[in-house]
Motif scaffolding. Structure first.
Motif, PDB file in Angstrom:
ATOM      1  N   VAL A 194       0.386  60.965  69.341  1.00 17.44           N
ATOM      2  CA  VAL A 194      -0.058  59.536  68.997  1.00 17.44           C
ATOM      3  C   VAL A 194      -0.699  58.988  70.033  1.00 17.44           C
ATOM      4  CG1 VAL A 194       0.239  57.434  67.843  1.00 17.44           C
ATOM      5  CG2 VAL A 194       1.208  59.420  66.849  1.00 17.44           C
ATOM      6  N   ASP A 195      -2.032  58.478  69.581  1.00 19.76           N
ATOM      7  CA  ASP A 195      -2.724  57.640  70.835  1.00 19.76           C
ATOM      8  C   ASP A 195      -2.673  56.110  70.159  1.00 19.76           C
ATOM      9  OD1 ASP A 195      -3.283  59.672  72.612  1.00 19.76           O
ATOM     10  OD2 ASP A 195      -5.073  59.906  71.525  1.00 19.76           O
ATOM     11  N   VAL A 238      -4.673  50.095  67.747  1.00 17.53           N
ATOM     12  CA  VAL A 238      -5.287  51.355  66.785  1.00 17.53           C
ATOM     13  C   VAL A 238      -4.088  52.446  67.084  1.00 17.53           C
ATOM     14  CG1 VAL A 238      -7.176  52.668  66.564  1.00 17.53           C
ATOM     15  CG2 VAL A 238      -7.493  50.313  66.999  1.00 17.53           C
ATOM     16  N   VAL A 239      -3.996  52.954  65.918  1.00 18.93           N
ATOM     17  CA  VAL A 239      -2.911  54.209  65.971  1.00 18.93           C
ATOM     18  C   VAL A 239      -3.729  55.654  65.667  1.00 18.93           C
ATOM     19  CG1 VAL A 239      -0.768  55.208  65.740  1.00 18.93           C
ATOM     20  CG2 VAL A 239      -1.062  52.925  65.795  1.00 18.93           C
ATOM     21  N   SER A 240      -3.931  56.481  66.213  1.00 22.98           N
ATOM     22  CA  SER A 240      -4.302  57.915  65.761  1.00 22.98           C
ATOM     23  C   SER A 240      -3.578  58.941  66.155  1.00 22.98           C
ATOM     24  CB  SER A 240      -5.745  57.983  66.303  1.00 22.98           C
ATOM     25  OG  SER A 240      -5.672  58.133  67.694  1.00 22.98           O
ATOM     26  N   GLY A 241      -3.565  60.007  65.310  1.00 21.35           N
ATOM     27  CA  GLY A 241      -2.699  61.035  65.367  1.00 21.35           C
ATOM     28  C   GLY A 241      -2.227  61.888  63.980  1.00 21.35           C
ATOM     29  N   ALA A 256      -0.751  62.270  60.564  1.00 22.87           N
ATOM     30  CA  ALA A 256      -0.567  61.494  59.338  1.00 22.87           C
ATOM     31  C   ALA A 256       1.043  60.762  59.308  1.00 22.87           C
ATOM     32  CB  ALA A 256      -0.933  61.632  57.889  1.00 22.87           C
ATOM     33  N   VAL A 296       1.719  58.681  62.467  1.00 27.24           N
ATOM     34  CA  VAL A 296       0.935  57.438  62.318  1.00 27.24           C
ATOM     35  C   VAL A 296       1.921  56.429  61.346  1.00 27.24           C
ATOM     36  CG1 VAL A 296      -1.105  56.235  61.631  1.00 27.24           C
ATOM     37  CG2 VAL A 296      -1.226  58.208  62.958  1.00 27.24           C
ATOM     38  N   SER A 317       3.533  52.771  62.738  1.00 25.98           N
ATOM     39  CA  SER A 317       3.186  51.557  62.005  1.00 25.98           C
ATOM     40  C   SER A 317       4.187  51.010  61.736  1.00 25.98           C
ATOM     41  CB  SER A 317       2.211  51.987  60.758  1.00 25.98           C
ATOM     42  OG  SER A 317       1.927  50.703  60.105  1.00 25.98           O
TER      43      SER A 317
END
Length: 330
Positions: free
Chosen positions: A29-30, A39-42, A44, A47, A51
């Motif tokens: 995850v970034d 902002v969280v990406s990676g 699902a 993520v 969150s």
């Protein structure tokens, strides 16, 4: 995008140390801060966990707890272990506020231990060094005294090594035994006004004494802590437990892998669970390396020794249960 109403500096940490700890917990995850959003990406699934983690950390910050990479690491462990306890429930569970800070559990195991002390008359806290067994018991004792649930605190531990070397040490009996009781004094000084402690001890409101001084007494309206209980014999353990009086609580702490009893002596801590199994109002709480709150290497060292002991050839293993051997000190 994870919006937050908490000041970003509280969530980011010094030099973004908190966010880096979040990424360390979820390597795929970034995590980046943009204005008042994170902002969280990676993947699902990760993520979604991040969150949830950030929501928990916001709640922790709102309670007044400063976020550190260590707090994040513990929160990640709780979430990924799918425990019934939320990180914020554990990390915001107040035990005692004293001298400008609040003492709280730092792991699920510690919270269960504290809750067991509340719910039972006799509680055993068993686990390795650094799991907070004695410190949390002491915090509950001070809380009970301040709220007038008890009239006094009694702290005791066996002076096993002192029994062998006492005659060679300088000073009176009290001065000779004092080093074995020093960890209990240190914890007290963390939780109470140091100037008040001598007065409370002089009045008998707080008593710190070797286990042998408990014989023949009935301890009423007291919060009694027996520390280093692995160094009691079965007879000493029975003697201590039968000192319980009306309106009192007892907490017994120890680590069955660190026995200093002479060869041939069975540790009272190792057999007491079998003896008291099924007795109402007695709880056994086992803390593990995952509950260690010292340097992260302490947990790794405990696990490494456990693996080494299991891997040893059967002929090289000593029967620690029967011989009371000296374990690896931590």
């Amino acid at each position: 995008m994870v919006p937050t109403h908490v000041p970003m500096v509280a969530l980011l940490g010094s030099r973004d140390a908190v966010l880096r700890a979040v990424e360390d917990g979820f390597p795929g995850v970034d995590v980046h801060a943009r204005g008042n959003e994170i902002v969280v990406s990676g993947p699902a699934g990760d993520v979604a966990l991040v969150s949830r983690l950030l929501d928990e950390l916001v709640e922790v910050v709102e309670s007044g707890t400063q976020l550190t990479p260590d707090v994040v690491t513990r929160s990640v462990r709780m979430l990924t272990a799918a425990t019934a306890q939320r990180p914020a429930e554990v990390l915001t569970f107040n035990i005692l506020s004293s001298r400008g800070r609040t003492i709280r559990p730092k792991t699920v195991g510690q919270k269960r231990y504290v809750e067991a002390i509340d719910a039972n008359t006799i509680t055993f806290g068993i686990g390795p060094a650094g799991t907070g067994k004695t410190y949390l018991a002491m915090a509950k004792a001070v809380q009970a005294l301040q709220s007038k649930q008890v009239n006094r605190i009694i702290l005791t531990r066996p002076a096993v090594e002192a029994g062998e070397k006492l005659g060679y040490l300088p000073g009176s009996l009290t001065e000779k035994i004092d080093p074995y009781l020093r960890p209990l004094y240190d914890a007290l000084h963390d939780m109470m006004d140091p100037d008040a402690i001598p007065k409370l001890m002089e009045a008998g409101t707080i008593e710190v004494a070797p286990l042998g001084y408990m014989r023949g007494r009935s301890l009423n309206d007291a919060f009694v802590i027996l520390d280093e209980a692995q160094n009691t014999s079965t007879e000493q353990m029975k003697m201590f437990l039968t000192r319980l009086g009306f309106g009192s609580k007892m907490v017994i702490t120890g680590d069955a892998t660190q026995v200093d009893l002479p060869g041939g002596t069975t540790s009272g801590l190792r057999v007491v669970e079998d003896i008291l199994m099924g007795v109402d109002d007695v709880e056994f709480c086992r803390l593990t390396s995952s509950d260690v709150v010292r340097h992260r290497l302490v947990s790794d060292i405990i696990d490494a020794y456990a693996r080494w002991d299991v891997a040893r050839p059967p002929g090289d293993r000593r029967d620690r249960r029967d011989r009371g051997d000296r374990g690896a000190r931590g």
